[in-house]
Design a protein around this motif. Structure first.
Motif, PDB file in Angstrom:
ATOM      1  N   LEU A  25      54.249  49.973  49.085  1.00  0.00           N
ATOM      2  CA  LEU A  25      53.256  49.819  48.019  1.00  0.00           C
ATOM      3  C   LEU A  25      52.053  50.721  48.227  1.00  0.00           C
ATOM      4  N   ALA A  26      51.818  51.155  49.447  1.00  0.00           N
ATOM      5  CA  ALA A  26      50.764  52.139  49.683  1.00  0.00           C
ATOM      6  C   ALA A  26      51.144  53.490  49.089  1.00  0.00           C
ATOM      7  N   ARG A  27      52.449  53.765  49.066  1.00  0.00           N
ATOM      8  CA  ARG A  27      52.932  55.025  48.491  1.00  0.00           C
ATOM      9  C   ARG A  27      53.170  54.921  46.986  1.00  0.00           C
ATOM     10  N   HIS A  28      53.465  53.714  46.511  1.00  0.00           N
ATOM     11  CA  HIS A  28      53.791  53.491  45.095  1.00  0.00           C
ATOM     12  C   HIS A  28      52.937  52.320  44.601  1.00  0.00           C
ATOM     13  N   ALA A  29      51.685  52.584  44.382  1.00  0.00           N
ATOM     14  CA  ALA A  29      50.720  51.515  44.093  1.00  0.00           C
ATOM     15  C   ALA A  29      50.971  50.877  42.736  1.00  0.00           C
ATOM     16  N   PRO A  30      50.801  49.561  42.647  1.00  0.00           N
ATOM     17  CA  PRO A  30      50.897  48.889  41.347  1.00  0.00           C
ATOM     18  C   PRO A  30      49.669  49.155  40.491  1.00  0.00           C
ATOM     19  N   ALA A  31      49.800  48.874  39.214  1.00  0.00           N
ATOM     20  CA  ALA A  31      48.655  48.882  38.309  1.00  0.00           C
ATOM     21  C   ALA A  31      48.080  47.469  38.228  1.00  0.00           C
ATOM     22  N   SER A  32      46.953  47.330  37.594  1.00  0.00           N
ATOM     23  CA  SER A  32      46.366  46.013  37.363  1.00  0.00           C
ATOM     24  C   SER A  32      47.179  45.282  36.291  1.00  0.00           C
ATOM     25  N   PRO A  33      47.597  44.048  36.523  1.00  0.00           N
ATOM     26  CA  PRO A  33      48.357  43.313  35.507  1.00  0.00           C
ATOM     27  C   PRO A  33      47.554  43.138  34.220  1.00  0.00           C
ATOM     28  N   ARG A  34      48.218  43.366  33.076  1.00  0.00           N
ATOM     29  CA  ARG A  34      47.570  43.163  31.781  1.00  0.00           C
ATOM     30  C   ARG A  34      47.681  41.720  31.307  1.00  0.00           C
ATOM     31  N   THR A  35      48.756  41.057  31.710  1.00  0.00           N
ATOM     32  CA  THR A  35      48.984  39.648  31.403  1.00  0.00           C
ATOM     33  C   THR A  35      48.729  38.837  32.664  1.00  0.00           C
ATOM     34  N   GLN A  36      48.158  37.660  32.501  1.00  0.00           N
ATOM     35  CA  GLN A  36      47.888  36.828  33.672  1.00  0.00           C
ATOM     36  C   GLN A  36      49.190  36.530  34.406  1.00  0.00           C
ATOM     37  N   CYS A  37      49.232  36.890  35.689  1.00  0.00           N
ATOM     38  CA  CYS A  37      50.415  36.686  36.511  1.00  0.00           C
ATOM     39  C   CYS A  37      50.034  35.823  37.706  1.00  0.00           C
ATOM     40  N   TRP A  38      50.755  34.735  37.894  1.00  0.00           N
ATOM     41  CA  TRP A  38      50.446  33.780  38.962  1.00  0.00           C
ATOM     42  C   TRP A  38      51.184  34.165  40.230  1.00  0.00           C
ATOM     43  N   ALA A  39      50.523  33.958  41.376  1.00  0.00           N
ATOM     44  CA  ALA A  39      51.017  34.437  42.659  1.00  0.00           C
ATOM     45  C   ALA A  39      51.572  33.301  43.515  1.00  0.00           C
ATOM     46  N   ASN A  40      52.775  33.519  44.061  1.00  0.00           N
ATOM     47  CA  ASN A  40      53.362  32.569  45.004  1.00  0.00           C
ATOM     48  C   ASN A  40      52.466  32.344  46.211  1.00  0.00           C
ATOM     49  N   LEU A  41      51.822  33.396  46.678  1.00  0.00           N
ATOM     50  CA  LEU A  41      51.049  33.330  47.920  1.00  0.00           C
ATOM     51  C   LEU A  41      49.883  32.366  47.832  1.00  0.00           C
ATOM     52  N   THR A  42      49.193  32.373  46.705  1.00  0.00           N
ATOM     53  CA  THR A  42      47.958  31.605  46.557  1.00  0.00           C
ATOM     54  C   THR A  42      48.064  30.418  45.622  1.00  0.00           C
ATOM     55  N   GLY A  43      49.086  30.426  44.744  1.00  0.00           N
ATOM     56  CA  GLY A  43      49.154  29.406  43.705  1.00  0.00           C
ATOM     57  C   GLY A  43      48.129  29.621  42.607  1.00  0.00           C
TER      58      GLY A  43
END
Length: 318
Positions: A220-238
């Motif tokens: 992911l450091a080489r292929h960075a994501p963009a900022s999500p446009r739709t609210q996306c919930w994360a498994n890590l934090t809930g």
């Protein structure tokens, strides 16, 4: 291909839930790919990155699809095809979430990745996790009928084992060494619960996956994501993913070695006004978890054309 989640105005009460590993089955996605141009375009994009993906989805055997390095890209392709078919029909969610592997599809639909980039990420994720399974043999158990706090206690008593998937109020998955999971079976039985072997090749979402998390961080450091446009919930934090792309990458990389806080995600989305949850992808595991966790909501599944039509009609009725 272009972004998946663009087009119709989001429906404030609707969320898409992206299925994870374990939901795969032979023939998945075939009928929808034949009926929906948007679904077919997803499979074509998946094949461009990983040739033969759609053929594995449509014609692969149960044994072939059970291999992690096949399972993850194939399930992801079907998840995205189902979501694209809904979007093609004008159904846009206010929020998205995915269980484990499904979180890649949720992020892609939210605009953090295009289909080609997320397929490459899934291929790398599967490779890294398979390597961890070889280096650190493990097992998983779904513990039923016991509160999560009790499962945590029993996992600690069993040895090298951890509660890793908080799936519903009375279903918590434990991962750890094969010996610890065998010990857990007896402890759960004595506590009045039920322990069910999970058909996976390793101890996912446990410390055994630390090397996979490091590898994903590098990717992911080489292929960075963009900022999500739709609210996306994360498994890590809930909780919802942050907007900062660097934090998106950090959260996603850490996910593979950390517990999936699915109950927190469902309850958070419900508190935010979501009352219609549409599972996209093979099977109906997440639909069942919604029904066992939340009251007064609708849970729909979309994998084939008939389910697509039924879901579109149900959502249109309000």
């Amino acid at each position: 291909m272009g972004a998946l989640g663009e087009g119709a105005s989001p429906l404030k009460n609707v969320a898409f839930l992206f299925a994870g590993q374990g939901s795969q089955r032979p023939g998945m996605g075939r009928a929808l790919g034949e009926k929906s141009a948007a679904a077919r375009a997803v499979f074509d994009a998946a094949d461009a990155v990983r040739p033969g993906t759609s053929t594995q989805c449509f014609d692969g055997t149960k044994e072939e699809l059970a291999l992690t390095e096949n399972t993850q890209p194939c399930v992801l392709a079907v998840d995205l095809a189902c979501a694209a078919a809904l979007a093609e029909r004008g159904v846009a969610p206010a929020a998205v979430a995915g269980h484990s592997l499904g979180e890649l599809g949720a992020l892609a639909f939210a605009g953090a990745f295009d289909v080609e980039a997320v397929m490459r990420l899934a291929v790398e994720r599967a490779r890294l996790m398979s390597a961890c399974c070889d280096a650190h043999p493990g097992a998983m158990r779904a513990v039923l009928k016991l509160a999560p706090e009790r499962v945590e206690e029993l996992a600690s008593q069993a040895g090298e084992a951890w509660a890793v998937n908080y799936n519903s109020p009375l279903q918590t998955v434990v991962a750890g060494s094969p010996e610890a999971c065998e010990c857990l079976d007896a402890l759960v039985r004595d506590a009045g619960g039920r322990s069910v072997r999970v058909a996976v090749s390793g101890a996912f979402h446990s410390p055994y996956m630390a090397d996979a998390a490091a590898g994903l961080a590098a990717h992911l450091a080489r292929h960075a994501p963009a900022s999500p446009r739709t609210q996306c919930w994360a498994n890590l934090t809930g909780r919802p993913y942050p907007a900062d792309p660097a934090q998106v990458a950090q959260t996603l990389a850490s996910q593979v070695k950390s517990p999936v806080r699915w109950v927190d995600e469902l309850r958070g989305m419900r508190a935010a006004g979501i009352d219609t949850f549409v599972e996209v992808g093979p099977g109906h595991t997440l639909t069942g978890l919604v029904r066992r966790t939340l009251d007064g909501v609708r849970a729909l599944s979309v994998e084939d054309p008939d389910q697509l039509e039924a879901a579109v009609a149900a959502i249109a009725e309000g």
